[in-house]
Motif scaffolding. Sequence first.
Motif, mmCIF file in Angstrom:
data_model
loop_
_atom_site.group_PDB
_atom_site.id
_atom_site.type_symbol
_atom_site.label_atom_id
_atom_site.label_comp_id
_atom_site.label_asym_id
_atom_site.label_seq_id
_atom_site.Cartn_x
_atom_site.Cartn_y
_atom_site.Cartn_z
ATOM 1 N N ALA A 115 -33.946 -11.589 -19.919
ATOM 2 C CA ALA A 115 -34.932 -10.892 -19.080
ATOM 3 C C ALA A 115 -34.354 -9.566 -18.585
ATOM 4 N N TYR A 116 -33.093 -9.578 -18.190
ATOM 5 C CA TYR A 116 -32.454 -8.339 -17.725
ATOM 6 C C TYR A 116 -32.397 -7.312 -18.869
ATOM 7 N N GLU A 117 -32.123 -7.805 -20.074
ATOM 8 C CA GLU A 117 -32.069 -6.875 -21.226
ATOM 9 C C GLU A 117 -33.454 -6.275 -21.483
ATOM 10 N N ARG A 118 -34.472 -7.100 -21.300
ATOM 11 C CA ARG A 118 -35.830 -6.590 -21.544
ATOM 12 C C ARG A 118 -36.202 -5.518 -20.496
ATOM 13 N N ILE A 119 -35.817 -5.767 -19.267
ATOM 14 C CA ILE A 119 -36.069 -4.765 -18.214
ATOM 15 C C ILE A 119 -35.374 -3.455 -18.589
ATOM 16 N N SER A 120 -34.142 -3.587 -19.027
ATOM 17 C CA SER A 120 -33.386 -2.394 -19.378
ATOM 18 C C SER A 120 -34.046 -1.641 -20.538
ATOM 19 N N ASP A 121 -34.558 -2.372 -21.539
ATOM 20 C CA ASP A 121 -35.232 -1.711 -22.676
ATOM 21 C C ASP A 121 -36.494 -0.997 -22.210
ATOM 22 N N GLU A 122 -37.276 -1.672 -21.365
ATOM 23 C CA GLU A 122 -38.526 -1.045 -20.906
ATOM 24 C C GLU A 122 -38.234 0.186 -20.048
ATOM 25 N N GLN A 123 -37.186 0.081 -19.242
ATOM 26 C CA GLN A 123 -36.834 1.240 -18.415
ATOM 27 C C GLN A 123 -36.317 2.388 -19.278
ATOM 28 N N ALA A 124 -35.602 2.052 -20.349
ATOM 29 C CA ALA A 124 -35.098 3.116 -21.232
ATOM 30 C C ALA A 124 -36.267 3.897 -21.812
ATOM 31 N N ASN A 125 -37.340 3.193 -22.177
ATOM 32 C CA ASN A 125 -38.533 3.874 -22.703
ATOM 33 C C ASN A 125 -39.135 4.800 -21.655
ATOM 34 N N TRP A 126 -39.225 4.284 -20.440
ATOM 35 C CA TRP A 126 -39.791 5.071 -19.336
ATOM 36 C C TRP A 126 -38.950 6.319 -19.083
ATOM 37 N N TYR A 127 -37.626 6.143 -18.991
ATOM 38 C CA TYR A 127 -36.743 7.285 -18.712
ATOM 39 C C TYR A 127 -36.831 8.322 -19.836
ATOM 40 N N GLU A 128 -36.856 7.823 -21.061
ATOM 41 C CA GLU A 128 -36.839 8.739 -22.197
ATOM 42 C C GLU A 128 -38.094 9.617 -22.216
ATOM 43 N N THR A 129 -39.243 9.007 -21.961
ATOM 44 C CA THR A 129 -40.482 9.786 -22.028
ATOM 45 C C THR A 129 -40.734 10.561 -20.740
ATOM 46 N N SER A 130 -40.520 9.922 -19.600
ATOM 47 C CA SER A 130 -40.875 10.583 -18.328
ATOM 48 C C SER A 130 -39.822 11.600 -17.881
ATOM 49 N N LYS A 131 -38.561 11.379 -18.280
ATOM 50 C CA LYS A 131 -37.415 12.191 -17.800
ATOM 51 C C LYS A 131 -37.274 12.096 -16.282
ATOM 52 N N PHE A 132 -37.885 11.074 -15.681
ATOM 53 C CA PHE A 132 -37.855 10.933 -14.225
ATOM 54 C C PHE A 132 -36.850 9.840 -13.850
ATOM 55 N N THR A 133 -35.731 10.240 -13.266
ATOM 56 C CA THR A 133 -34.696 9.264 -12.913
ATOM 57 C C THR A 133 -34.301 9.439 -11.447
ATOM 58 N N CYS A 134 -33.572 8.459 -10.929
ATOM 59 C CA CYS A 134 -33.082 8.581 -9.549
ATOM 60 C C CYS A 134 -32.084 9.740 -9.475
ATOM 61 N N PRO A 135 -32.033 10.434 -8.322
ATOM 62 C CA PRO A 135 -31.016 11.484 -8.187
ATOM 63 C C PRO A 135 -29.626 10.860 -8.309
ATOM 64 N N SER A 136 -28.735 11.531 -8.985
ATOM 65 C CA SER A 136 -27.403 11.004 -9.231
ATOM 66 C C SER A 136 -26.696 10.625 -7.919
ATOM 67 N N GLY A 137 -26.112 9.417 -7.887
ATOM 68 C CA GLY A 137 -25.322 8.969 -6.733
ATOM 69 C C GLY A 137 -26.113 8.674 -5.478
ATOM 70 N N CYS A 138 -27.422 8.492 -5.576
ATOM 71 C CA CYS A 138 -28.264 8.327 -4.371
ATOM 72 C C CYS A 138 -27.877 7.060 -3.571
ATOM 73 N N GLY A 139 -28.223 5.892 -4.062
ATOM 74 C CA GLY A 139 -27.838 4.634 -3.391
ATOM 75 C C GLY A 139 -28.578 4.349 -2.100
ATOM 76 N N SER A 140 -29.545 5.182 -1.712
ATOM 77 C CA SER A 140 -30.215 4.980 -0.422
ATOM 78 C C SER A 140 -30.965 3.654 -0.360
ATOM 79 N N CYS A 141 -31.435 3.164 -1.498
ATOM 80 C CA CYS A 141 -32.234 1.928 -1.458
ATOM 81 C C CYS A 141 -31.368 0.708 -1.151
ATOM 82 N N CYS A 142 -30.050 0.796 -1.310
ATOM 83 C CA CYS A 142 -29.173 -0.345 -0.972
ATOM 84 C C CYS A 142 -28.760 -0.304 0.496
ATOM 85 N N ASN A 143 -28.935 0.844 1.129
ATOM 86 C CA ASN A 143 -28.501 1.006 2.512
ATOM 87 C C ASN A 143 -29.554 0.418 3.444
ATOM 88 N N GLY A 144 -29.137 -0.510 4.324
ATOM 89 C CA GLY A 144 -30.114 -1.151 5.199
ATOM 90 C C GLY A 144 -30.954 -2.173 4.457
#
Length: 228
Positions: free
Chosen positions: A26-55
Amino acid sequence: MSEISSILEKLKNTSVHDILVEIESAYERISDEQANWYETSKFTCPSGCGSCCNGFEPDIFEGEALYMAAWLLENQPETAFSILNDSYPFDNGKDTCPMFNPDSPYHCSIYEGRPFICRLFGAAGSRSRTGEKVWRPCKFYPETILKKHIPPIEKRQYNESETLNLFGTLPPIMSDLIESTVSFAAHAEETLILREILPQKIKFILWLIEMNDNNNPNGSPSNTPFAA
Ligand code: SF4
Protein backbone atom coordinates in the motif's frame (compact mmCIF):
# COMPACT_ATOMS: atom_id res chain seq x y z
CA MET A 1 13.46 -4.85 -2.12
CA SER A 2 11.51 -4.79 1.11
CA GLU A 3 12.48 -2.35 3.85
CA ILE A 4 11.79 -5.08 6.39
CA SER A 5 13.02 -8.25 4.64
CA SER A 6 14.75 -9.80 7.69
CA ILE A 7 11.74 -9.25 9.92
CA LEU A 8 9.44 -10.73 7.26
CA GLU A 9 11.69 -13.79 7.07
CA LYS A 10 11.46 -14.22 10.84
CA LEU A 11 7.67 -13.87 10.77
CA LYS A 12 7.11 -16.31 7.90
CA ASN A 13 3.82 -18.24 8.13
CA THR A 14 2.23 -15.82 10.57
CA SER A 15 -0.75 -13.58 9.91
CA VAL A 16 1.36 -10.56 10.83
CA HIS A 17 3.75 -11.35 7.97
CA ASP A 18 0.85 -10.98 5.53
CA ILE A 19 -0.34 -7.74 7.14
CA LEU A 20 3.15 -6.24 6.87
CA VAL A 21 3.41 -7.25 3.19
CA GLU A 22 0.00 -5.68 2.56
CA ILE A 23 0.94 -2.42 4.27
CA GLU A 24 4.25 -2.20 2.43
CA SER A 25 2.57 -2.67 -0.93
CA ALA A 26 0.00 0.00 0.00
CA TYR A 27 2.85 2.39 0.82
CA GLU A 28 4.46 1.61 -2.55
CA ARG A 29 1.18 2.34 -4.30
CA ILE A 30 0.87 5.69 -2.54
CA SER A 31 4.39 6.52 -3.60
CA ASP A 32 3.65 5.61 -7.25
CA GLU A 33 0.48 7.70 -7.32
CA GLN A 34 2.28 10.63 -5.74
CA ALA A 35 5.11 10.32 -8.26
CA ASN A 36 2.55 10.75 -11.05
CA TRP A 37 1.08 13.79 -9.33
CA TYR A 38 4.50 15.40 -8.74
CA GLU A 39 5.66 14.71 -12.26
CA THR A 40 2.65 16.31 -13.93
CA SER A 41 1.77 19.05 -11.45
CA LYS A 42 5.37 20.04 -10.50
CA PHE A 43 3.76 21.04 -7.19
CA THR A 44 5.80 19.82 -4.21
CA CYS A 45 6.31 20.81 -0.59
CA PRO A 46 8.91 23.57 -0.07
CA SER A 47 12.27 21.96 0.62
CA GLY A 48 12.94 21.29 4.34
CA CYS A 49 9.52 22.57 5.47
CA GLY A 50 8.43 20.01 8.12
CA SER A 51 5.74 22.34 9.50
CA CYS A 52 3.07 19.64 9.34
CA CYS A 53 4.98 17.49 11.89
CA ASN A 54 5.31 20.38 14.33
CA GLY A 55 2.52 20.37 16.92
CA PHE A 56 1.25 17.07 15.51
CA GLU A 57 1.50 13.43 16.51
CA PRO A 58 -0.10 10.89 14.17
CA ASP A 59 -3.00 8.62 15.14
CA ILE A 60 -2.32 5.31 13.47
CA PHE A 61 -4.07 2.06 12.61
CA GLU A 62 -2.80 -1.12 14.20
CA GLY A 63 -1.33 -2.36 10.91
CA GLU A 64 0.63 0.85 10.42
CA ALA A 65 2.00 0.56 13.96
CA LEU A 66 3.07 -3.03 13.26
CA TYR A 67 4.88 -1.86 10.13
CA MET A 68 6.55 1.00 12.00
CA ALA A 69 7.63 -1.41 14.75
CA ALA A 70 9.00 -3.91 12.19
CA TRP A 71 10.78 -1.12 10.31
CA LEU A 72 12.43 0.12 13.52
CA LEU A 73 13.48 -3.36 14.60
CA GLU A 74 15.09 -3.93 11.21
CA ASN A 75 16.57 -0.49 10.53
CA GLN A 76 17.01 1.21 13.90
CA PRO A 77 17.00 -1.55 16.55
CA GLU A 78 18.56 0.69 19.19
CA THR A 79 15.70 3.15 18.79
CA ALA A 80 13.17 0.32 18.96
CA PHE A 81 14.62 -0.96 22.23
CA SER A 82 14.85 2.48 23.77
CA ILE A 83 11.17 3.09 22.91
CA LEU A 84 10.40 -0.01 24.97
CA ASN A 85 11.96 1.90 27.87
CA ASP A 86 9.78 4.92 27.08
CA SER A 87 12.68 6.83 25.59
CA TYR A 88 12.01 8.35 22.15
CA PRO A 89 14.58 9.75 19.74
CA PHE A 90 13.46 13.40 20.14
CA ASP A 91 11.96 15.28 23.03
CA ASN A 92 9.68 17.73 21.24
CA GLY A 93 7.13 18.09 24.04
CA LYS A 94 3.83 16.29 24.36
CA ASP A 95 2.19 17.75 21.24
CA THR A 96 4.86 17.08 18.61
CA CYS A 97 5.79 13.70 17.20
CA PRO A 98 8.78 12.18 19.04
CA MET A 99 10.18 10.97 15.69
CA PHE A 100 10.48 14.53 14.38
CA ASN A 101 14.04 15.77 14.13
CA PRO A 102 13.87 19.58 14.12
CA ASP A 103 17.55 19.88 13.20
CA SER A 104 17.55 17.73 10.09
CA PRO A 105 16.38 19.13 6.74
CA TYR A 106 14.57 15.80 6.22
CA HIS A 107 12.86 16.02 9.66
CA CYS A 108 11.26 12.56 9.89
CA SER A 109 13.69 10.14 11.54
CA ILE A 110 11.64 7.11 10.44
CA TYR A 111 10.85 8.31 6.93
CA GLU A 112 10.56 4.88 5.26
CA GLY A 113 8.51 3.56 8.19
CA ARG A 114 6.16 6.53 8.56
CA PRO A 115 2.37 6.00 8.57
CA PHE A 116 -0.28 6.76 5.93
CA ILE A 117 -1.17 10.24 7.08
CA CYS A 118 2.45 11.37 6.97
CA ARG A 119 2.88 9.96 3.46
CA LEU A 120 -0.15 11.86 2.26
CA PHE A 121 0.52 15.27 3.82
CA GLY A 122 0.93 17.91 1.19
CA ALA A 123 0.29 15.62 -1.77
CA ALA A 124 -3.29 14.44 -1.51
CA GLY A 125 -6.80 15.60 -2.18
CA SER A 126 -9.93 14.70 -0.25
CA ARG A 127 -13.66 14.32 -0.75
CA SER A 128 -16.19 17.00 0.08
CA ARG A 129 -19.32 16.27 2.12
CA THR A 130 -21.09 15.51 -1.13
CA GLY A 131 -18.37 13.12 -2.29
CA GLU A 132 -16.73 15.44 -4.86
CA LYS A 133 -12.96 15.34 -5.27
CA VAL A 134 -11.43 18.51 -3.85
CA TRP A 135 -7.95 19.87 -3.18
CA ARG A 136 -6.60 22.72 -1.12
CA PRO A 137 -3.00 23.81 -0.64
CA CYS A 138 -1.42 22.91 2.69
CA LYS A 139 -2.10 25.62 5.27
CA PHE A 140 1.64 26.02 5.85
CA TYR A 141 2.46 26.59 2.19
CA PRO A 142 4.14 30.01 1.79
CA GLU A 143 1.81 32.46 0.02
CA THR A 144 4.77 33.99 -1.81
CA ILE A 145 5.39 30.69 -3.63
CA LEU A 146 1.67 30.11 -4.28
CA LYS A 147 1.37 33.53 -5.87
CA LYS A 148 4.26 32.81 -8.24
CA HIS A 149 2.49 29.79 -9.67
CA ILE A 150 0.96 30.25 -13.12
CA PRO A 151 -1.94 30.71 -12.64
CA PRO A 152 -1.55 31.91 -9.00
CA ILE A 153 -2.88 29.59 -6.29
CA GLU A 154 -5.13 30.86 -3.49
CA LYS A 155 -5.45 29.40 0.01
CA ARG A 156 -8.88 27.90 -0.55
CA GLN A 157 -10.56 24.68 -1.59
CA TYR A 158 -10.53 23.89 -5.33
CA ASN A 159 -13.05 21.56 -6.93
CA GLU A 160 -12.06 18.87 -9.42
CA SER A 161 -12.21 20.97 -12.59
CA GLU A 162 -10.42 23.91 -10.95
CA THR A 163 -7.65 21.57 -9.78
CA LEU A 164 -7.33 20.12 -13.27
CA ASN A 165 -7.08 23.65 -14.67
CA LEU A 166 -4.30 24.49 -12.23
CA PHE A 167 -2.18 21.38 -12.65
CA GLY A 168 -3.46 19.29 -15.54
CA THR A 169 -3.94 16.39 -13.15
CA LEU A 170 -5.51 15.47 -9.81
CA PRO A 171 -3.67 14.44 -6.66
CA PRO A 172 -4.40 11.03 -5.12
CA ILE A 173 -7.47 11.18 -2.86
CA MET A 174 -6.48 10.37 0.71
CA SER A 175 -9.55 8.40 1.84
CA ASP A 176 -9.81 6.47 -1.45
CA LEU A 177 -6.19 5.43 -1.27
CA ILE A 178 -6.39 4.23 2.30
CA GLU A 179 -9.61 2.30 1.73
CA SER A 180 -8.61 0.74 -1.56
CA THR A 181 -5.07 -0.21 -0.68
CA VAL A 182 -5.44 -1.86 2.67
CA SER A 183 -8.24 -4.23 3.49
CA PHE A 184 -7.99 -3.58 7.22
CA ALA A 185 -8.72 0.12 6.75
CA ALA A 186 -12.31 -0.47 5.75
CA HIS A 187 -13.10 -2.24 9.00
CA ALA A 188 -10.48 -0.76 11.31
CA GLU A 189 -12.43 0.81 14.10
CA GLU A 190 -9.93 2.95 15.79
CA THR A 191 -6.56 4.53 15.63
CA LEU A 192 -4.26 5.23 18.54
CA ILE A 193 -1.68 7.92 19.02
CA LEU A 194 1.85 6.84 18.03
CA ARG A 195 3.26 6.97 21.57
CA GLU A 196 0.47 4.74 22.87
CA ILE A 197 0.51 2.04 20.23
CA LEU A 198 4.12 1.78 19.07
CA PRO A 199 5.71 0.27 22.22
CA GLN A 200 2.96 -2.40 22.33
CA LYS A 201 3.64 -3.40 18.74
CA ILE A 202 7.43 -3.52 19.12
CA LYS A 203 6.94 -5.80 22.10
CA PHE A 204 4.43 -7.90 20.20
CA ILE A 205 6.68 -8.40 17.17
CA LEU A 206 9.60 -9.40 19.38
CA TRP A 207 7.36 -11.93 21.12
CA LEU A 208 6.06 -13.25 17.81
CA ILE A 209 9.57 -13.66 16.39
CA GLU A 210 10.55 -15.64 19.43
CA MET A 211 7.44 -17.81 19.21
CA ASN A 212 7.86 -18.33 15.48
CA ASP A 213 11.34 -19.67 15.88
CA ASN A 214 11.14 -23.34 14.87
CA ASN A 215 13.18 -24.29 17.88
CA ASN A 216 10.59 -22.86 20.17
CA PRO A 217 8.83 -25.72 21.95
CA ASN A 218 5.53 -23.82 21.68
CA GLY A 219 5.63 -24.02 17.89
CA SER A 220 4.54 -21.49 15.29
CA PRO A 221 1.77 -19.10 16.34
CA SER A 222 0.40 -18.75 12.81
CA ASN A 223 -3.08 -18.06 14.16
CA THR A 224 -1.90 -15.37 16.52
CA PRO A 225 -4.54 -12.69 16.79
CA PHE A 226 -3.81 -9.34 15.18
CA ALA A 227 -3.79 -7.48 18.46
CA ALA A 228 -1.03 -7.83 21.01
S1 SF4 B 1 6.14 10.01 11.83
FE1 SF4 B 1 7.60 11.33 10.74
S2 SF4 B 1 6.38 12.41 9.18
FE2 SF4 B 1 4.93 11.57 10.69
S3 SF4 B 1 4.59 13.25 12.19
FE3 SF4 B 1 6.27 11.94 12.97
S4 SF4 B 1 8.14 12.95 12.24
FE4 SF4 B 1 6.44 13.75 11.00
